[in-house]
Design a protein around this motif. Structure first.
Motif, short mmCIF file in Angstrom:
data_model
loop_
_atom_site.label_atom_id
_atom_site.label_comp_id
_atom_site.label_asym_id
_atom_site.label_seq_id
_atom_site.Cartn_x
_atom_site.Cartn_y
_atom_site.Cartn_z
N PHE A 131 0.83 -1.20 0.00
CA PHE A 131 0.00 0.00 0.00
C PHE A 131 0.87 1.26 0.00
CE2 PHE A 131 -1.85 3.40 2.63
CZ PHE A 131 -2.90 3.76 1.83
N PHE A 132 1.90 1.25 0.83
CA PHE A 132 2.81 2.41 0.83
C PHE A 132 3.44 2.60 -0.54
CE2 PHE A 132 2.93 1.90 5.53
CZ PHE A 132 2.63 3.19 5.86
N LEU A 133 3.83 1.49 -1.17
CA LEU A 133 4.44 1.59 -2.50
C LEU A 133 3.45 2.07 -3.55
CD1 LEU A 133 6.98 1.10 -4.22
CD2 LEU A 133 6.19 -1.25 -4.55
N SER A 134 2.20 1.63 -3.42
CA SER A 134 1.19 2.00 -4.42
C SER A 134 0.90 3.50 -4.42
CB SER A 134 -0.10 1.22 -4.18
OG SER A 134 -0.69 1.59 -2.94
N THR A 135 1.14 4.18 -3.31
CA THR A 135 0.90 5.62 -3.28
C THR A 135 1.87 6.39 -4.16
OG1 THR A 135 2.32 5.88 -1.33
CG2 THR A 135 -0.03 5.49 -0.94
N THR A 168 5.70 16.00 3.39
CA THR A 168 5.65 14.89 4.34
C THR A 168 4.94 13.69 3.74
OG1 THR A 168 5.65 16.44 6.20
CG2 THR A 168 4.90 14.20 6.63
N SER A 169 3.78 13.92 3.15
CA SER A 169 3.03 12.82 2.53
C SER A 169 3.76 12.26 1.32
CB SER A 169 1.64 13.31 2.12
OG SER A 169 1.72 14.36 1.17
N MET A 170 4.52 13.09 0.62
CA MET A 170 5.25 12.64 -0.55
C MET A 170 6.43 11.75 -0.18
SD MET A 170 7.05 15.04 -3.46
CE MET A 170 8.18 15.76 -2.24
N ASN A 171 7.11 12.05 0.91
CA ASN A 171 8.32 11.32 1.29
C ASN A 171 8.06 10.19 2.28
OD1 ASN A 171 10.04 12.94 -0.28
ND2 ASN A 171 10.17 14.47 1.35
N LEU A 172 6.90 10.16 2.91
CA LEU A 172 6.64 9.16 3.94
C LEU A 172 6.71 7.73 3.41
CD1 LEU A 172 5.99 8.67 6.89
CD2 LEU A 172 3.56 8.91 6.35
N PRO A 173 6.10 7.39 2.25
CA PRO A 173 6.23 6.00 1.77
C PRO A 173 7.68 5.58 1.53
CG PRO A 173 4.48 7.16 0.60
CD PRO A 173 5.22 8.19 1.39
N ILE A 174 8.47 6.48 0.96
CA ILE A 174 9.88 6.15 0.72
C ILE A 174 10.61 5.92 2.04
CG2 ILE A 174 12.03 6.99 -0.30
CD1 ILE A 174 10.34 8.69 -2.19
N ALA A 175 10.33 6.77 3.02
CA ALA A 175 10.99 6.64 4.32
C ALA A 175 10.61 5.33 5.01
CB ALA A 175 10.64 7.83 5.20
#
Length: 296
Positions: A131-135, A168-175
């Protein structure tokens, strides 16, 4: 076997053992020179940008460019408002504010999430990771119009804190993805020992997990900072006079009068310095962090 027969055999064995070593040394030398050549080729645009920033506009616009042109600081003087132009400090402060606060929020949110996905794994944690990756599969430009309408209706246009939330929302999945692999290498025994001593989850995260995974956290923070600092699309559309960032300020050097190449190169050098300084200061942590999740 006689001594006269054994001596030629030893000589042949020594030559056979030395030949592969010599070939390996020559191969390593050739590969090293090739790596240096490729590195220099990739660095040439950046070096040319630095050199052009010290040229006058007339010399920077020559075709072919001149390496022997006289050097001047006019480009930097104009960038910093020495000729009565706009000062770059508000955009630089806005970029620093958005990058630092968004990176801090990302770390505060990603650390417990990665802890739950790596050490104390929740059920169906692989689905959560997907799910994190799909964002990140949705193109940024596809969500630009809804975000713009939301910002307009809520009065958040030209507001630096909107960029903080977006970054924050843009970098959170990568983090989360990065820190999940880093925290997977943290020994569970030290966490269990801390829990036996009565440590609660915030204490475990702050005093046990964070120090052990410090290189990975530093690498994640640096990458998130770079992504936030270099972001242009959201900042260009959602900001104006008050909350414009450094990348947006760079676009002002392309005007209807033409391209001010020397000034643009000088501005690009100055805007690149914070990222270069941060990378240089954390280079040891960055190398350690990027190698934590490697396959041993």
């Amino acid at each position: 076997m006689s001594a006269s027969t054994a001596a030629p055999n030893r000589t042949r064995a020594t030559s056979k053992a030395t030949a592969p070593t010599a070939r390996a040394r020559r191969r390593s030398t050739v590969l090293g020179l090739a790596a240096w050549a490729v590195g220099i080729v990739f660095c040439l645009p950046a070096l040319w940008m630095v050199l052009t920033s010290f040229h006058s506009e007339a010399d920077a616009a020559t075709n072919p460019p001149s390496l022997a042109a006289s050097l001047t600081l006019d480009g930097y003087r104009t960038f910093f408002g020495g000729d009565g132009g706009p000062t770059p400090w508000p955009p630089l402060v806005n970029s620093l504010t958005a990058s630092l606060f968004s990176t801090l929020l990302v770390l505060l949110l990603a650390l417990p999430a990665a802890y739950a996905l790596s050490i104390r794994r929740v059920s169906k944690w692989t689905d959560v990771m997907f799910f994190f990756l799909s964002t990140k599969m949705l193109p940024v430009v596809a969500g630009l119009l809804p975000i713009y309408l939301f910002a307009k209706n809520t009065g958040l246009l030209d507001n630096i804190w909107l960029l903080v939330l977006l970054y924050t929302s843009m970098n959170l999945p990568i983090a989360v993805w990065m820190m999940q692999s880093f925290l997977a290498d943290v020994p569970v025994s030290i966490i269990e020992a801390a829990q036996v001593d009565g440590a609660k989850l915030p204490t475990v995260l702050g005093r046990v997990v964070a120090p052990v995974a410090a290189p990975g956290i530093a690498a994640t923070a640096l990458i998130c900072f770079i992504f936030s600092w270099n972001e242009l699309l959201f900042a260009r559309v959602l900001t104006g006079v008050v909350a414009g960032t450094a990348p947006v300020h760079l676009t002002t050097f392309v005007t209807s009068q033409g391209l001010f190449l020397a000034q643009l190169c000088a501005a690009s050098v100055v805007v690149s310095l914070p990222v270069l300084i941060a990378g240089y200061a954390a280079q040891d942590k960055l190398v350690q962090g990027l190698s934590l999740g490697a396959v041993k």
